[in-house]
Each structure stands twice: as structure tokens, then as C-alpha cells.
Write a protein that holds these residues in place. Structure first.
Motif, short mmCIF file in Angstrom:
data_model
loop_
_atom_site.label_atom_id
_atom_site.label_comp_id
_atom_site.label_asym_id
_atom_site.label_seq_id
_atom_site.Cartn_x
_atom_site.Cartn_y
_atom_site.Cartn_z
N LYS A 1 0.88 -1.17 0.00
CA LYS A 1 0.00 0.00 0.00
C LYS A 1 0.91 1.21 0.00
O LYS A 1 1.60 1.49 0.98
CB LYS A 1 -0.93 0.02 1.21
CG LYS A 1 -1.93 1.18 1.16
CD LYS A 1 -2.93 1.11 2.31
CE LYS A 1 -3.96 2.24 2.20
NZ LYS A 1 -4.95 2.19 3.31
N LEU A 2 0.94 1.92 -1.14
CA LEU A 2 1.91 2.99 -1.35
C LEU A 2 1.22 4.32 -1.59
O LEU A 2 0.16 4.38 -2.21
CB LEU A 2 2.81 2.64 -2.55
CG LEU A 2 3.60 1.34 -2.43
CD1 LEU A 2 4.25 0.99 -3.76
CD2 LEU A 2 4.65 1.45 -1.33
N PRO A 3 1.83 5.42 -1.12
CA PRO A 3 1.22 6.74 -1.30
C PRO A 3 1.32 7.24 -2.74
O PRO A 3 2.26 6.91 -3.46
CB PRO A 3 2.04 7.63 -0.35
CG PRO A 3 3.37 6.94 -0.26
CD PRO A 3 3.07 5.47 -0.34
N VAL A 4 0.32 8.01 -3.12
CA VAL A 4 0.26 8.61 -4.45
C VAL A 4 0.77 10.05 -4.38
O VAL A 4 0.48 10.77 -3.43
CB VAL A 4 -1.19 8.60 -4.98
CG1 VAL A 4 -1.31 9.39 -6.28
CG2 VAL A 4 -1.67 7.17 -5.18
N VAL A 5 1.54 10.48 -5.39
CA VAL A 5 2.01 11.86 -5.47
C VAL A 5 1.68 12.43 -6.85
O VAL A 5 1.43 11.68 -7.79
CB VAL A 5 3.54 11.97 -5.21
CG1 VAL A 5 3.88 11.49 -3.82
CG2 VAL A 5 4.32 11.19 -6.26
N GLN A 6 1.67 13.75 -6.94
CA GLN A 6 1.37 14.41 -8.20
C GLN A 6 2.53 14.25 -9.18
O GLN A 6 3.69 14.35 -8.80
CB GLN A 6 1.13 15.90 -7.97
CG GLN A 6 0.67 16.68 -9.19
CD GLN A 6 -0.74 16.30 -9.61
OE1 GLN A 6 -1.65 16.31 -8.81
NE2 GLN A 6 -0.89 15.94 -10.87
N ASP A 7 2.23 13.94 -10.44
CA ASP A 7 3.26 13.87 -11.47
C ASP A 7 3.79 15.28 -11.70
O ASP A 7 3.03 16.21 -11.99
CB ASP A 7 2.66 13.31 -12.76
CG ASP A 7 3.71 13.04 -13.82
OD1 ASP A 7 4.79 13.66 -13.77
OD2 ASP A 7 3.46 12.20 -14.70
N SER A 8 5.09 15.46 -11.56
CA SER A 8 5.69 16.79 -11.70
C SER A 8 5.63 17.32 -13.12
O SER A 8 5.72 18.53 -13.34
CB SER A 8 7.15 16.75 -11.23
OG SER A 8 7.90 15.81 -12.01
N GLU A 9 5.45 16.43 -14.10
CA GLU A 9 5.45 16.86 -15.50
C GLU A 9 4.04 17.02 -16.07
O GLU A 9 3.86 17.71 -17.08
CB GLU A 9 6.23 15.85 -16.35
CG GLU A 9 7.70 15.74 -15.96
CD GLU A 9 8.44 14.74 -16.83
OE1 GLU A 9 7.81 14.13 -17.72
OE2 GLU A 9 9.66 14.56 -16.62
#
Length: 216
Positions: free
Chosen positions: A66-74
């Protein structure tokens, strides 16, 4: 039977009729074991992909996550999740959204983002996000608020240590189920026959070809 480094080494020497040989050292056999293991994993993954059946051959390598989601920088339209360091192959995955109950997460091939997003029937939604797998990350397509990705993957195998300070009689050679380790040993022995130009390698190939013809 626990396949320790010592037991596996002796079994390989016995299978190749090289007991007492100075050429077939433990480092040599363990190197062959690593190559044979990854070859076995690759063939098993192909089976899983073709049949959608999860086999017990790699059960000790199945790992939940179960892994956290982050915003794609591109690209602000995409969310990404870094793959674990021991990741080899994705088995199952489901997006977790903070605002809605996700009904289904659809896995798509790399490069198919545009095809799916422009088609009204396949366009992602918060309840039905899309997921694609890259070398070092997972990419999520969802207009919702995804926070995590959870599921299971096949991890990299762990191999036993065999240095001067290690106890090869207790070190497990590779963390596979015993029946899979036995299959890997057969692959390893065949590889040794091939690399040493042993005539038994050709005999093994002939036997496999005969078996395939009988099945067909």
C-alpha cells in the motif's frame, strides 16, 4: 527439505557428476543459481500474463503493498507511485480514493493513455481509474482524489550468503518454495551442461522435443 546453500551445492554437483571438482565452486554454482532463478521467474510471469492464473510456484515472492500517491511533476493530470526497490512484476492493484469508493482499477499498456482518455466509454473516472506500469513507477489516470495504490507484486528473490563468515549449512539458497527450487536446479544443471559443452545437454534438448511432439 530446506534447500540450504550447502545442500543445493551438493545436489548440483551430484546432478552434474562433478563431486570433488575444483571447477564447480560454490560462487560459480550460486551465480548459475541466480541466472536460473530469474529465468524461471520470467517464464512463470509469462504464464500468469497469458492465463491470468496466479501460480504457487512463486508464492514466497508475493508481497502485498500500500503505497502513497504523489502528483506527477510533468503532468498535473497524472498521479504517480514509485515502485518498491524489490519490485519485479505487478500481480494486482487497486486505487484508493479519498472521496469515493473505487469500483475497478483498469491496467492499460504504456502509451495507451490518449486512446483511453478520448474515448467516452473508456475515459477514466474517480470510480474507474486507469493504471499503467513503467520501469520505476506506476501512473494513475483519475480525475478524482487518489491517495494510495494497494495490491500485490512479485518481489526480487533473496539468495543465500556463502562468504567465509557465513554458515552455508543454514543459509537458504533462494527463498522459493521447495518444488520451485527443484525446478530451478534442473534448469541450472542443464545450463551447466550447455556452458561446458556436455553431451547430456543435447540429449536433454532431444528429450524435450520428443515430449513436445507427443503433447501435440
Amino acid at each position: 527439505m530446506a534447500y540450504t546453500v550447502d545442500y543445493l551445492y551438493k545436489k548440483v554437483l551430484d546432478g552434474t557428476d562433478k563431486i570433488g571438482s575444483d571447477f564447480f565452486t560454490i560462487p560459480y554454482v550460486m551465480s548459475k543459481l541466480e541466472a536460473a532463478t530469474y529465468g524461471f521467474i520470467g517464464e512463470t510471469i509469462k504464464y500468469v500474463e497469458n492465463t491470468q492464473e496466479i501460480r504457487d510456484d512463486l508464492s514466497t515472492l508475493y508481497k502485498p503493498f500500500k503505497l502513497p500517491v504523489v502528483q506527477d511533476s510533468e503532468n498535473p493530470d497524472f498521479k504517480v507511485v514509485a515502485t518498491p526497490k524489490d519490485y519485479v512484476h505487478l500481480l494486482t492493484a487497486k486505487v484508493v480514493d479519498a472521496d469515493v469508493q473505487v469500483r475497478e482499477t483498469t491496467l492499460i499498456r504504456n502509451g495507451q493513455d490518449e486512446i483511453y482518455t478520448i474515448d467516452p466509454d473508456t475515459k477514466p473516472s474517480a470510480e474507474y481509474p486507469l493504471l499503467s506500469v513503467y520501469a520505476n513507477y506506476f501512473k494513475i489516470l483519475s480525475p478524482g482524489n487518489p491517495t494510495h495504490l494497494q495490491g500485490a507484486y512479485i518481489k526480487k528473490p533473496t539468495f543465500g550468503k556463502f562468504g567465509p563468515q557465513d554458515d552455508i549449512e543454514t543459509e537458504i539458497a533462494v527463498d522459493l518454495p521447495d518444488n520451485s527450487t527443484e525446478k530451478v536446479i534442473k534448469i541450472l544443471i542443464k545450463d551447466i551442461f550447455v556452458s561446458t559443452a556436455d553431451p547430456r545437454a543435447e540429449l536433454g534438448f532431444k528429450n524435450e522435443e520428443t515430449y513436445r511432439h507427443r503433447r501435440n
